[in-house]
Design a protein around this motif. Structure first.
Motif, PDB file in Angstrom:
ATOM      1  N   CYS A  85       0.849  -1.184   0.000  1.00  0.00           N
ATOM      2  CA  CYS A  85       0.000   0.000   0.000  1.00  0.00           C
ATOM      3  C   CYS A  85       0.888   1.239   0.000  1.00  0.00           C
ATOM      4  O   CYS A  85       2.087   1.133   0.226  1.00  0.00           O
ATOM      5  CB  CYS A  85      -0.916  -0.028   1.221  1.00  0.00           C
ATOM      6  SG  CYS A  85      -0.148   0.620   2.692  1.00  0.00           S
ATOM      7  N   ARG A  91       1.505   3.357   2.100  1.00  0.00           N
ATOM      8  CA  ARG A  91       2.268   3.538   3.335  1.00  0.00           C
ATOM      9  C   ARG A  91       3.261   2.402   3.572  1.00  0.00           C
ATOM     10  O   ARG A  91       3.917   2.349   4.610  1.00  0.00           O
ATOM     11  CB  ARG A  91       1.317   3.602   4.529  1.00  0.00           C
ATOM     12  CG  ARG A  91       0.634   4.936   4.651  1.00  0.00           C
ATOM     13  CD  ARG A  91       0.003   5.035   6.018  1.00  0.00           C
ATOM     14  NE  ARG A  91      -0.807   6.224   6.139  1.00  0.00           N
ATOM     15  CZ  ARG A  91      -1.446   6.539   7.245  1.00  0.00           C
ATOM     16  NH1 ARG A  91      -1.376   5.746   8.280  1.00  0.00           N
ATOM     17  NH2 ARG A  91      -2.164   7.631   7.300  1.00  0.00           N
ATOM     18  N   HIS A 127       2.619  -1.057   3.690  1.00  0.00           N
ATOM     19  CA  HIS A 127       2.201  -2.359   4.225  1.00  0.00           C
ATOM     20  C   HIS A 127       1.968  -3.308   3.065  1.00  0.00           C
ATOM     21  O   HIS A 127       1.446  -2.910   2.035  1.00  0.00           O
ATOM     22  CB  HIS A 127       0.896  -2.225   5.027  1.00  0.00           C
ATOM     23  CG  HIS A 127       0.944  -1.128   6.044  1.00  0.00           C
ATOM     24  ND1 HIS A 127       0.071  -0.061   6.014  1.00  0.00           N
ATOM     25  CD2 HIS A 127       1.760  -0.931   7.093  1.00  0.00           C
ATOM     26  CE1 HIS A 127       0.346   0.754   7.009  1.00  0.00           C
ATOM     27  NE2 HIS A 127       1.377   0.261   7.688  1.00  0.00           N
ATOM     28  N   CYS A 144      -6.008  -1.540   2.294  1.00  0.00           N
ATOM     29  CA  CYS A 144      -5.047  -2.048   3.281  1.00  0.00           C
ATOM     30  C   CYS A 144      -5.708  -2.040   4.662  1.00  0.00           C
ATOM     31  O   CYS A 144      -6.138  -1.005   5.147  1.00  0.00           O
ATOM     32  CB  CYS A 144      -3.804  -1.170   3.279  1.00  0.00           C
ATOM     33  SG  CYS A 144      -2.687  -1.520   4.624  1.00  0.00           S
ATOM     34  N   CYS A 174      -3.827   0.089   7.323  1.00  0.00           N
ATOM     35  CA  CYS A 174      -4.097   1.519   7.190  1.00  0.00           C
ATOM     36  C   CYS A 174      -5.487   1.849   7.728  1.00  0.00           C
ATOM     37  O   CYS A 174      -5.684   2.879   8.362  1.00  0.00           O
ATOM     38  CB  CYS A 174      -3.991   1.965   5.736  1.00  0.00           C
ATOM     39  SG  CYS A 174      -2.298   2.193   5.192  1.00  0.00           S
TER      40      CYS A 174
HETATM   41 ZN   LIG Z   1      -1.350   0.255   4.564  1.00  0.00          ZN
END
Ligand SMILES: [Zn+2]
Length: 246
Positions: A130, A132, A134, A151, A154
């Motif tokens: 994702c 961010r 992950h 995600c 998230c």
């Molecule tokens: Zn994420």
């Protein structure tokens, strides 16, 4: 006279610092490049892989080159033959269709659709994390109705951030809203749940098993008579509220 002279030929759009290229041909290469840029900028390019890379790396990451300039009066068939030669020898990574000129309408619509959706899937395969960072593991991925991936980590972080700034009054208002909504739409929820369970049986069963166990464990450790009484009171209040809607 046009500002840019029309040039016929085979061109490449190259992702600098990689061996990934897109190959195309046109009787008016600068004109075609303009169309490409317009679609890429608008996010509507027909080639999903190229669009994805463009969105990810930006316009400056690409180099536009003419591989072979051809005479202006060159026929479309000749141009396509030259394009096919480059596609066969360079095996361009971005090209969705392995045949030059398939977009001219020689390929049937269904086959094009299949190829495009395959390409879209492979773009999805490329994105393994994702924004961010992950990873999209099966446990960490929620699939929406449109097969978009969310995600879960998230989502948890978003919820935690929301909960951290919520006042007790806001919390109770939010919970009340949620519960009332579900009560009001009870039948609809039962239907959609049944439909979902029918198509995701194994997944749902596993999810339920884990969550039921978690929930029961939590209840066992935290439930008191006081809480039980308060829950019953809340439920009575809710039923009373709901009478307004009936
Ligand atoms: Zn994420």
């Amino acid at each position: 006279m046009a500002r840019y002279p029309h040039k016929a030929g085979v061109y490449a759009i190259e992702l600098i610092a990689s061996d990934r290229i897109y190959i195309g041909s046109s009787t008016n290469v600068p004109g075609r490049w303009y169309q490409h840029r317009l679609h890429l900028k608008n996010g509507t390019h027909h080639c999903p892989k190229l669009q994805y890379a463009w969105t990810k790396y930006g316009a400056d990451a690409f180099e536009w080159r003419i591989l072979e300039e051809l005479p202006r009066d060159c026929s479309k068939v000749e141009i396509l033959a030259r394009e096919q030669f480059y596609i066969d020898s360079l095996k361009p990574w971005f090209n969705v269709l392995p045949t030059a000129g398939s977009r001219l309408g020689s390929l049937d619509v269904e086959a094009t659709k299949r190829l495009k959706s395959a390409a879209r899937r492979s773009v999805t395969d490329l994105v393994t994390h994702c924004p961010r960072g992950h990873e999209y593991t099966p446990e960490n991925t929620h699939l929406t109705k449109r097969n978009q991936r969310i995600c879960r980590e998230c989502a948890r972080l978003r919820m935690a951030a929301k909960l951290a700034t919520e006042t007790p009054a806001q919390t109770s208002a939010r919970l009340t809203r949620g519960r009332d909504y579900h009560e009001r739409n009870r039948e609809h929820h039962l239907e959609t749940t049944a439909a979902y369970v029918a198509t995701h049986k194994a997944e749902k069963r596993e999810y339920d098993r884990i969550h039921r166990a978690e929930q029961n464990a939590r209840r066992r450790t935290t439930m008191t008579d006081e809480k039980r009484a308060r829950n019953a009171e809340l439920q009575r209040a809710r039923r009373a509220r709901l009478k307004e809607f009936v």
